[in-house]
Design a protein around this motif. Structure first.
Motif, mmCIF file in Angstrom:
data_model
loop_
_atom_site.group_PDB
_atom_site.id
_atom_site.type_symbol
_atom_site.label_atom_id
_atom_site.label_comp_id
_atom_site.label_asym_id
_atom_site.label_seq_id
_atom_site.Cartn_x
_atom_site.Cartn_y
_atom_site.Cartn_z
ATOM 1 N N LEU A 70 0.832 -1.209 0.000
ATOM 2 C CA LEU A 70 0.000 0.000 0.000
ATOM 3 C C LEU A 70 0.865 1.257 0.000
ATOM 4 O O LEU A 70 1.969 1.284 0.548
ATOM 5 C CB LEU A 70 -0.895 0.014 1.233
ATOM 6 C CG LEU A 70 -2.013 -1.025 1.309
ATOM 7 C CD1 LEU A 70 -2.686 -0.969 2.677
ATOM 8 C CD2 LEU A 70 -3.032 -0.809 0.203
ATOM 9 N N ILE A 84 -7.435 4.162 0.207
ATOM 10 C CA ILE A 84 -7.337 2.753 0.591
ATOM 11 C C ILE A 84 -8.737 2.206 0.833
ATOM 12 O O ILE A 84 -9.524 2.795 1.571
ATOM 13 C CB ILE A 84 -6.457 2.598 1.842
ATOM 14 C CG1 ILE A 84 -5.029 3.038 1.534
ATOM 15 C CG2 ILE A 84 -6.468 1.154 2.342
ATOM 16 C CD1 ILE A 84 -4.107 3.059 2.737
ATOM 17 N N ASN A 142 -5.068 0.270 -2.949
ATOM 18 C CA ASN A 142 -5.209 1.683 -3.314
ATOM 19 C C ASN A 142 -6.087 1.814 -4.549
ATOM 20 O O ASN A 142 -5.924 1.069 -5.522
ATOM 21 C CB ASN A 142 -3.852 2.311 -3.611
ATOM 22 C CG ASN A 142 -2.987 2.483 -2.385
ATOM 23 O OD1 ASN A 142 -2.034 1.734 -2.180
ATOM 24 N ND2 ASN A 142 -3.303 3.471 -1.576
#
Length: 640
Positions: free
Chosen positions: A446, A482, A497
């Motif tokens: 992420l 997110i 994402n």
């Protein structure tokens, strides 16, 4: 489940045992004077009359008159805030931002769980002698990653502000007992405030058609102390302990059941959360107060455990250590004051799963933030500030955020204000490395979320300053949001994402009127449009509003308060299809009306009572989680 009712009597008697009248100063008539510290790093109080941010302050009078027991309840009265509650987690969304985009402070301490990345506001029991400051909009330039959506600061009034012994105890629906005690005062150059609180309830079902009552017990102890060592040297300390345990229900996992994906009675499931926090600080003024230095160190230690009927099913430990240094140089003229501030924040967070089925090794993250801030005040009529922050992170790319804002107060009592800023939110440990066997797995790839937004507003005074009305337009864009996805072939939940842009804009309005020292009227309304790639985002109602009308006799001998809170319809996501394809569902709007009353029976004692949810609304804040119905409470409060 065990209760804290014996602890209630011990809590109140211990407070009385420490009571010593000779240690107290005379009661300060200005105890509720508005002093706001959120929204600056210069250490100087901000006057709301010329503050350029979207700031709301809830004072102790409002907390008392509305008989607030959970801080999350009164935050529903703040423009721009949407609240959603389930057993074991209460979330805030400021202006449509995610729940973990809000920095939550208690007496200057960051209290978000380092593991999960957010604070469960439902565990914070309100102290009558407190002030809550809410600052909306991107504040990362001052506070870093967690303040992408705004800041909420819960501040305990000092012993000098409110000396004496006070206590309350009440009981009511669902076999609920709620109690709190406070001891505050001064001894020479030292002021102190001890606070303690507890709540215990058998609860009620939260599953559709369920019969399992969800009990909950919470307790907290805190201390705030300040020492004026010399005319220009001050020290302070804050400590806090909280414990919350309760029952919760899970969702139906049998794909052949018609209730698949819905919350169902789950006997034996429970949780336990413990938080320990502390802060020490020192402040030194030089050059007749024109050059100030402030240093602080704080820690947060959060532990969570969840259980089934037979074993522990999950757990985590999150720790945060943070040191800060700020220095401000003031240039003061006849009508203008310039302030230059430099600040540095060094923070280390560590995280660990305690569920033996998951990775249990410790991971950590360090961040160094450097802040530069310029502030200008002109004759009590105008203000301007510009802030820039550089964050050096050992896990994510280094980033620079900034914010500029200004306000001008016209002679007519009209305040014009505008602001522009950027923000960033780093992924939390749970999003990166969290694990629940067969249910959730983190994503170490992420990247941080990034935000950019602006706002413009107007505030008008009327009734000779006894009334104010305000209107603010805001707009924000969020990149790399997110979200949770369910990829095949296992369809196990995992974060990712987004490649698309999240756009949020809306209007906040508010009203406050004080009449004849007997009436106080507060109102707010928010319109929010939150879209992700053209689709309405979940748990973000378009319309939110509240109205509170407080009336009391002279000298507060008796009073009534009516509070109405409206939450418009909103979208949510349901996973009721065994293919794990998310389905959009609509949660209906609801109106919660509370009526509170109080009457003084002696100079030091008052009786109070309230009816919550008078209309008996049956509503859901999250899909298939049924919220509480009508409830009645009564109690006694004393101040000595």
């Amino acid at each position: 489940m065990p209760k804290y009712r014996q602890f209630t009597a011990q809590l109140l008697s211990c407070a009385a045992l420490f009571y010593c009248p000779s240690a107290y100063a005379e009661e300060n008539a200005d105890a509720d004077s508005l002093i706001v510290v959120t929204g600056t790093r210069s250490g100087d109080a901000i006057s709301p009359d010329i503050d350029a941010g979207s700031l709301t302050v809830i004072d102790s009078d409002q907390i008392v008159s509305r008989q607030v027991r959970q801080v999350s309840d009164i935050l529903r009265d703040v423009p721009g805030i949407a609240v959603s509650t389930t057993a074991g987690q209460t979330q805030l969304r400021l202006r449509g931002a995610e729940a973990n985009h809000t920095l939550f402070l208690i007496d200057g301490i960051e209290v978000s769980d380092p593991f999960f990345g957010e604070f469960d506001v439902g565990t914070l029991i309100a102290d009558n002698m407190a002030q809550i400051e809410i600052l909306r909009g991107e504040q990362s330039a001052l506070y870093g990653s967690d303040a992408i959506g705004g800041v909420v600061h819960y501040r305990t009034l000092t012993g000098a502000d409110d000396p004496g012994l006070s206590a309350r105890i009440e009981g009511g629906s669902f076999n609920t007992v709620n109690a709190a005690a406070r001891l505050g005062g001064t001894s020479g150059a030292f002021d102190y405030a001890f606070t303690s609180s507890m709540t215990s309830t058998d609860g009620q079902p939260n599953a559709r058609g369920g019969t399992r009552d969800l009990g909950n017990d919470s307790a907290a102890l805190a201390f705030v102390g300040n020492l004026q060592a010399t005319d220009n040297l001050r020290f302070g300390v804050v400590t806090r302990y909280s414990k919350n345990k309760g029952d919760f229900n899970g969702s139906e996992s049998d794909p052949t059941s018609p209730l698949f994906g819905q919350i169902i009675d789950s006997p034996g499931r429970r949780f336990e959360n413990i938080g320990v926090y502390g802060l020490v600080k020192a402040e030194l003024d030089l050059m007749d107060g024109r050059w100030s230095h402030r240093a602080s160190a704080q820690f947060a230690d959060s532990k969570r455990r969840s259980y089934s009927a037979t074993a522990q099913t999950g757990g985590s430990v999150g720790k945060r250590l943070k040191g800060s240094y700020e220095t401000t140089l003031k240039f003061i003229g006849d009508a203008m004051e310039h302030r230059l501030t430099f600040a540095a924040d060094l923070e280390r967070e560590t995280y660990r799963n305690t569920d033996q089925s998951a990775f249990t090794g410790e991971r950590s993250n360090e961040n160094l933030g450097i802040v530069g801030l310029y502030e200008l005040e002109v004759g009590g009529r105008a203000s301007f500030s510009a802030a820039v922050r550089y964050d050096d992170n050992d896990r994510f790319a280094n980033v620079t955020t900034y914010r500029v804002q200004g306000a001008y107060l016209l002679p007519s009592g009209t305040k014009l204000q505008a602001a522009y800023g950027t923000g960033v939110k780093n992924p939390g440990f749970f999003e990166l490395y969290g694990y629940f066997d067969g249910q959730f797995i983190g994503n170490p790839d992420l990247t941080p979320e990034k935000s950019e937004g602006w706002e413009a507003g107007i505030t008008q005074q009327f009734l000779g300053g006894d009334g104010q009305i305000g209107l603010t337009y805001f707009q924000t864009h969020l990149e790399d949001e997110i979200f949770t996805t369910y990829p095949p072939p296992t369809f196990t939940a995992t974060p990712a994402n987004r490649a698309t842009l999240s756009k949020r804009n809306g209007v906040e309005s508010w009203l406050e009127i004080n009449l004849d020292e007997s009436w106080r009227i507060n109102g707010s309304y928010t319109y929010l449009r939150a879209r992700e790639n053209g689709v309405q985002e979940v748990r973000r109602p378009k319309h939110i509003g509240s109205m509170a009308i407080d009336w009391h006799l002279p000298d507060n001998k008796a009073g009534l308060t009516l509070v109405a809170r409206y939450n418009g319809s909103q979208q949510d996501v349901a996973y009721t299809d065994p293919s794990f394809i998310p389905l959009n569902v609509r949660l209906e709007d609801y109106l919660l009306v509370n009526l509170n009353g109080r009457v003084e029976i002696s100079p030091n004692l008052e009786l109070f009572g309230r009816v919550e949810n008078i209309l008996g609304e049956r509503y859901e804040q999250v899909f298939s989680f049924v919220s509480a119905g009508r409830a009645v409470y009564a109690g006694v409060r004393g101040h000595f």
